[in-house]
Design a protein around this motif. Structure first.
Motif, PDB file in Angstrom:
ATOM      1  N   ASP A   1      91.642  32.121 114.051  1.00  0.00           N
ATOM      2  CA  ASP A   1      90.710  32.475 112.967  1.00  0.00           C
ATOM      3  C   ASP A   1      89.387  31.729 113.141  1.00  0.00           C
ATOM      4  OD1 ASP A   1      89.978  33.770 110.568  1.00  0.00           O
ATOM      5  OD2 ASP A   1      90.691  32.097 109.348  1.00  0.00           O
TER       6      ASP A   1
ATOM      7  N   HIS B   1      85.359  40.055 106.655  1.00  0.00           N
ATOM      8  CA  HIS B   1      86.822  39.947 106.717  1.00  0.00           C
ATOM      9  C   HIS B   1      87.449  41.339 106.804  1.00  0.00           C
ATOM     10  CE1 HIS B   1      85.377  36.248 104.837  1.00  0.00           C
ATOM     11  NE2 HIS B   1      86.330  35.673 105.505  1.00  0.00           N
TER      12      HIS B   1
ATOM     13  N   ARG C   1      78.902  37.353 111.787  1.00  0.00           N
ATOM     14  CA  ARG C   1      79.646  37.106 110.536  1.00  0.00           C
ATOM     15  C   ARG C   1      78.879  36.182 109.595  1.00  0.00           C
ATOM     16  NH1 ARG C   1      85.187  35.004 110.977  1.00  0.00           N
ATOM     17  NH2 ARG C   1      85.657  36.069 109.032  1.00  0.00           N
TER      18      ARG C   1
ATOM     19  N   HIS D   1      96.612  36.894 107.394  1.00  0.00           N
ATOM     20  CA  HIS D   1      96.053  35.606 106.967  1.00  0.00           C
ATOM     21  C   HIS D   1      94.999  35.714 105.867  1.00  0.00           C
ATOM     22  CE1 HIS D   1      92.719  36.452 109.753  1.00  0.00           C
ATOM     23  NE2 HIS D   1      92.040  35.561 109.058  1.00  0.00           N
ATOM     24  N   ASP D   2      94.327  36.849 105.752  1.00  0.00           N
ATOM     25  CA  ASP D   2      93.308  36.999 104.693  1.00  0.00           C
ATOM     26  C   ASP D   2      93.787  37.898 103.548  1.00  0.00           C
ATOM     27  OD1 ASP D   2      91.228  35.381 105.619  1.00  0.00           O
ATOM     28  OD2 ASP D   2      90.360  36.949 106.871  1.00  0.00           O
TER      29      ASP D   2
ATOM     30  N   HIS E   1      87.834  42.022 112.044  1.00  0.00           N
ATOM     31  CA  HIS E   1      88.073  40.566 112.066  1.00  0.00           C
ATOM     32  C   HIS E   1      89.568  40.302 112.287  1.00  0.00           C
ATOM     33  CE1 HIS E   1      88.453  36.391 110.880  1.00  0.00           C
ATOM     34  NE2 HIS E   1      89.139  36.715 109.806  1.00  0.00           N
TER      35      HIS E   1
END
Ligand code: ADP
Ligand code: NI
Length: 218
Positions: free
Chosen positions: A122, A22, A134, A56-57, A26
């Protein structure tokens, strides 16, 4: 500096020390995917989509110890440093709070079109060559084996068992091979299907090299 550039910088700072898949690379890929998907939807607000993709993370429960505190601190920065209104931040946070794979296992969260685009962006980053990197990175970070013939893929993922240890190979059968069918937008679904073909080829070669049969699933 415009608002989106400032948001990109916040995301970069927050993701700088991640090694679990992440990191900011990413985030950049998700933003690029979202930008590409946006082309089919000129009516959707691009700022909301791209800001959500960048963030978003940011306060994800798997990445930060105290998500509520990090979310509150982010809200402060978005209001007072970036200059966003609460009414602009709310839809961004709603999507972030409801888009993740884990949040959608037991019940399907309905997202607006902006949210659907970020969710697809995503999810695309879990597929293809990038997705293989990943998944291996995730497995290594969590000390999961690459493959163990004694551990069969789970038929059904639930919110309760999703974070239980498994193998990297099982993750393809349990989640990744099923993702293409969950895409919201036709463009993402088409890309996802191509990437899924490649992942099948990768695992076919893997099982060929080790002289084992892939698990029977269905
Ligand atoms: P989201 O992207 O919705 O936050 P995850 O945190 O579950 O979803 O996934 C982040 C990345 O880690 C994805 O590329 C995913 O495939 C990978 N990943 C998640 N769980 C596993 C697992 N058990 N084994 C290998 N990779 C995993
Ligand atoms: Ni992500």
């Amino acid at each position: 500096m415009d608002a989106l550039t400032q948001i990109a910088q916040l995301a970069k700072q927050q993701s700088a020390h991640d090694h679990s898949g992440h990191d900011f690379q990413h985030i950049r890929r998700v933003v690029a995917n979202a930008q590409q998907l946006l082309a089919a939807y000129p009516q959707v607000d691009a700022f909301t989509v791209l800001a959500t993709a960048y963030l978003h993370d940011y306060y994800d429960e798997k990445l930060v110890a105290d998500p509520a505190a990090v979310k509150a601190a982010l809200s402060e920065k978005l209001q007072h440093t970036v200059g966003l209104k609460v009414a602009q931040i709310q839809p961004i946070f709603f999507v972030i709070d409801h888009m993740s794979f884990a949040k959608n296992i037991d019940n399907h969260q309905s997202l607006d079109l902006a949210g659907k685009i970020v969710q697809d962006a995503d999810r695309l980053d879990a597929l293809g060559a990038v997705g293989i990197f990943r998944a291996i990175r995730y497995g290594a970070t969590h000390n999961n084996p690459d493959y163990d013939p004694a551990i069969l893929p789970r038929q059904e993922l639930t919110a309760a068992n999703y974070r239980q240890p498994s193998t990297v190979v099982n993750h393809f059968y349990e989640k990744l091979f099923k993702l293409a069918e969950t895409m919201n937008t036709p463009a993402a679904q088409q890309i996802a299907r191509q990437r899924t073909v490649f992942m099948h080829q990768f695992l076919a070669e893997y099982f060929h090299e080790i002289g084992a049969q892939p698990p029977v699933t269905g």
